[in-house]
Write a protein that holds these residues in place. Structure first.
Motif, PDB file in Angstrom:
ATOM      1  N   GLN A   8       0.830  -1.209   0.000  1.00 17.99           N
ATOM      2  CA  GLN A   8       0.000   0.000   0.000  1.00 17.99           C
ATOM      3  C   GLN A   8       0.866   1.262   0.000  1.00 17.99           C
ATOM      4  O   GLN A   8       0.378   2.346  -0.269  1.00 17.99           O
ATOM      5  CB  GLN A   8      -0.982   0.013   1.179  1.00 17.99           C
ATOM      6  N   LYS A   9       2.162   1.124   0.282  1.00 21.21           N
ATOM      7  CA  LYS A   9       3.058   2.291   0.167  1.00 21.21           C
ATOM      8  C   LYS A   9       3.187   2.607  -1.309  1.00 21.21           C
ATOM      9  O   LYS A   9       3.343   1.704  -2.138  1.00 21.21           O
ATOM     10  CB  LYS A   9       4.422   1.969   0.775  1.00 21.21           C
ATOM     11  N   GLY A  10       3.136   3.915  -1.629  1.00 21.00           N
ATOM     12  CA  GLY A  10       3.181   4.278  -3.017  1.00 21.00           C
ATOM     13  C   GLY A  10       4.574   4.370  -3.602  1.00 21.00           C
ATOM     14  O   GLY A  10       5.531   4.576  -2.866  1.00 21.00           O
ATOM     15  N   GLU A 146      14.422   2.633   0.727  1.00 20.33           N
ATOM     16  CA  GLU A 146      14.525   4.023   1.166  1.00 20.33           C
ATOM     17  C   GLU A 146      13.870   4.109   2.541  1.00 20.33           C
ATOM     18  O   GLU A 146      13.082   3.263   2.911  1.00 20.33           O
ATOM     19  CB  GLU A 146      13.767   4.927   0.201  1.00 20.33           C
ATOM     20  N   PHE A 147      14.152   5.179   3.249  1.00 25.38           N
ATOM     21  CA  PHE A 147      13.527   5.360   4.551  1.00 25.38           C
ATOM     22  C   PHE A 147      12.012   5.376   4.368  1.00 25.38           C
ATOM     23  O   PHE A 147      11.516   5.614   3.307  1.00 25.38           O
ATOM     24  CB  PHE A 147      14.003   6.662   5.202  1.00 25.38           C
ATOM     25  N   LEU A 148      11.272   5.099   5.379  1.00 26.64           N
ATOM     26  CA  LEU A 148       9.804   5.041   5.400  1.00 26.64           C
ATOM     27  C   LEU A 148       9.294   3.753   4.768  1.00 26.64           C
ATOM     28  O   LEU A 148       8.146   3.418   4.932  1.00 26.64           O
ATOM     29  CB  LEU A 148       9.153   6.250   4.695  1.00 26.64           C
ATOM     30  N   GLU A 151       8.202   1.321   7.329  1.00 27.50           N
ATOM     31  CA  GLU A 151       7.183   1.922   8.185  1.00 27.50           C
ATOM     32  C   GLU A 151       5.853   1.176   8.174  1.00 27.50           C
ATOM     33  O   GLU A 151       5.385   0.725   9.152  1.00 27.50           O
ATOM     34  CB  GLU A 151       6.881   3.313   7.630  1.00 27.50           C
ATOM     35  N   GLY A 152       5.233   1.122   7.015  1.00 28.26           N
ATOM     36  CA  GLY A 152       3.882   0.600   6.965  1.00 28.26           C
ATOM     37  C   GLY A 152       3.818  -0.856   6.571  1.00 28.26           C
ATOM     38  O   GLY A 152       2.756  -1.388   6.325  1.00 28.26           O
ATOM     39  N   GLN A 155       1.249  -3.262   7.642  1.00 28.05           N
ATOM     40  CA  GLN A 155      -0.140  -3.158   7.175  1.00 28.05           C
ATOM     41  C   GLN A 155      -0.416  -4.233   6.133  1.00 28.05           C
ATOM     42  O   GLN A 155      -1.452  -4.900   6.172  1.00 28.05           O
ATOM     43  CB  GLN A 155      -0.407  -1.770   6.585  1.00 28.05           C
TER      44      GLN A 155
ATOM     45  N   GLY B  10       1.517   7.042  -6.149  1.00 25.57           N
ATOM     46  CA  GLY B  10       2.279   6.821  -4.939  1.00 25.57           C
ATOM     47  C   GLY B  10       3.724   7.264  -5.032  1.00 25.57           C
ATOM     48  O   GLY B  10       4.277   7.327  -6.126  1.00 25.57           O
ATOM     49  N   GLY B  11       4.330   7.569  -3.908  1.00 29.43           N
ATOM     50  CA  GLY B  11       5.758   7.828  -3.809  1.00 29.43           C
ATOM     51  C   GLY B  11       6.264   9.036  -4.552  1.00 29.43           C
ATOM     52  O   GLY B  11       7.397   9.026  -5.021  1.00 29.43           O
ATOM     53  N   GLN B  40      -0.851   5.175   6.589  1.00 23.52           N
ATOM     54  CA  GLN B  40       0.544   4.735   6.709  1.00 23.52           C
ATOM     55  C   GLN B  40       1.264   5.520   7.795  1.00 23.52           C
ATOM     56  O   GLN B  40       2.242   5.059   8.353  1.00 23.52           O
ATOM     57  CB  GLN B  40       1.288   4.975   5.394  1.00 23.52           C
ATOM     58  N   ARG B  51       4.797   4.962  16.798  1.00 25.35           N
ATOM     59  CA  ARG B  51       3.502   4.300  16.552  1.00 25.35           C
ATOM     60  C   ARG B  51       2.683   4.182  17.829  1.00 25.35           C
ATOM     61  O   ARG B  51       1.485   4.308  17.820  1.00 25.35           O
ATOM     62  CB  ARG B  51       3.764   2.877  16.002  1.00 25.35           C
TER      63      ARG B  51
END
Ligand SMILES: Nc1ncnc2c1ncn2[C@@H]1O[C@H](COP(=O)(O)OP(=O)(O)OP(=O)(O)O)[C@@H](O)[C@H]1O
Ligand SMILES: Nc1ncnc2c1ncn2[C@@H]1O[C@H](COP(=O)(O)OP(=O)(O)OP(=O)(O)O)[C@@H](O)[C@H]1O
Ligand SMILES: [Mg+2]
Ligand SMILES: [Mg+2]
Lengths: 251, 251
Positions: A8-10, A146-148, A151-152, A155, B10-11, B40, B51
């Motif tokens: 789901q991260k773009g 990459e950073f982030l 993160e998700g 999910q 995204g991104g 996210q 979080r």
């Protein structure tokens, strides 16, 4: 095998992975179908299918059009695709009141005449994503170095788990592919190391480097193996194809 | 001014733009609130909010918690934020049957004691995106200088138009920000030129270069102006802050 390319991260390389994997698998003699279920339609663009030529596509299939009527040739032997039709953007609202709305894609793909079906997903957890994860047997998660990026990531793993328990007991995490790895950026190695700690052997050995030839190939509507086969991106995706096939034959 | 940072692709640099713009505006004496409406939660991470510290956030506000109770300090003078709470991922389904579900955020932000409110959006067109676009007075669209970036851009412009006609007559396209511009990649200049043809003066003069210090700053939970103020990314975002303020005062 029905493989959903999801995260789901773009902007992490879902479309780039789905299109180049599809081309590589077809080149090895597999009969491959690529389904573009992202309303943005980037996978359709990457194979040179113009916006005004997508009238019967994934949305039509979700509403009952037979798969064969929405399937198009890509110009690559052994590879067909179902493009993202314009109505896909509104599917979320339209499908809400439809019978068995999460199972539409799974039912449409029953007895489809292909060895491997790849599905390119949008960067979100919506009814379209749900349809793809209910239809799939495995999920391949591109993870940008990459950073982030990490993160998700829980999910998508929680979503896979929830769908396995409720709608699709067969669904498994096929693997995590590290993408956009940049040797000059020390964050890349940090993210890669973190991913291997978190996912262990699920992380593919093959790492996809950041390589501008991958974007350029898309702008020419061709997979990178046809556009610049010796480029680092093309070489890496060939190795990934071999790894996916090797894992597939393992029990 | 309530500015939604949006692009369903995204991104492309939405979070990076929202967080660095917020920090720059606060440094110039504006009272700024940053709202993270992306499940996210990357904007929350970029300000070091862990979080397990996000329990009352944007989701709580959508369900009626007073804004002040969900607002947190960021450690930067003049900048508060509302983090993405864990329940935000389920908001889509939960809000379907709620009264005036598209207006929840707009109503929560009435009389908020800030000069500028920025909202970081997820990469999709869902009810959360809708809430943000109904609450906003302007939309800032980051556009990555890579292939595929212009592909789906009409989706966001059509969405803005549709929302202006129906739910929010004040909504306007504030501008398009070119991001991740890489001088070594000739696609960057092609995309930039295309964007200027398509959007004309709506494209900000400031172009954000690709710069790894931007990611590194996020991994340290700080805006780039504090992490490495002389880096190309930091210098560009300072120029963007000035341009946004100059446009804001224009009629
Ligand atoms: N390994 C790579 N090296 C350099 N550029 C890449 C690489 N992989 C993808 N890109 C570029 O990065 C951008 C994002 O990639 P892509 O569109 O495949 O991501 P995505 O996850 O499908 O995005 P979305 O979330 O919008 O569906 C594109 O412009 C693509 O050309
Ligand atoms: N100008 C830049 N130069 C280099 N890296 C960048 C730049 N802008 C953003 N990034 C990195 O690119 C990735 C994507 O950026 P970001 O998360 O801001 O995009 P986004 O549009 O908010 O993504 P999403 O669609 O998932 O919300 C992040 O890892 C970020 O650190
Ligand atoms: Mg994609
Ligand atoms: Mg973001």
């Amino acid at each position: 095998m029905i493989l959903a390319i999801a995260n789901q991260k773009g902007g992490v390389g879902k479309t780039t992975t789905a299109t180049n994997l599809a081309a590589g698998l077809a080149a090895r003699g597999q009969r491959v179908l690529l389904i573009d279920i992202d309303p943005q339609g980037n996978a359709s663009t990457a194979f040179g299918i113009h916006r005004n030529e997508r009238s019967k596509g994934t949305y039509a299939v979700l509403l009952g059009t037979p798969l064969a009527q929405a399937t198009r040739p890509t110009g690559i032997k052994g590879l067909d695709m179902v493009p993202a039709d314009p109505d896909l953007a509104g599917a979320e609202i339209e499908l809400i009141n439809v019978e068995r709305r999460e199972f539409r894609l799974r039912e449409a793909l029953q007895d489809a005449p292909y060895d491997i079906i790849l599905i390119d997903l949008p960067p979100s957890l919506t009814l379209l994503t749900l349809n793809a994860l209910v239809a799939a047997t495995g999920v391949l998660v591109p993870l940008q170095c990459e950073f982030l990026a990490l993160e998700g990531i829980t999910q998508i793993t929680r979503t896979i788990e929830a769908i396995r328990r409720s709608l699709n007991p067969k669904l498994r995490l096929e693997g995590v592919v590290l993408t956009m790895y940049d040797r000059r950026n020390n964050l890349s190695e940090l993210v890669a190391a973190d991913a291997r700690t978190f996912f262990n052997a699920k992380v593919f050995e093959t790492v996809i480097p950041r390589s501008v030839r991958l974007s350029e190939a898309q702008s020419h509507g061709r997979p990178v193996r046809d556009y610049d086969p010796k480029s680092p991106g093309a070489v890496a995706y060939e190795a990934l194809v071999d790894e996916v096939l090797a894992r597939e034959t393992l029990p």
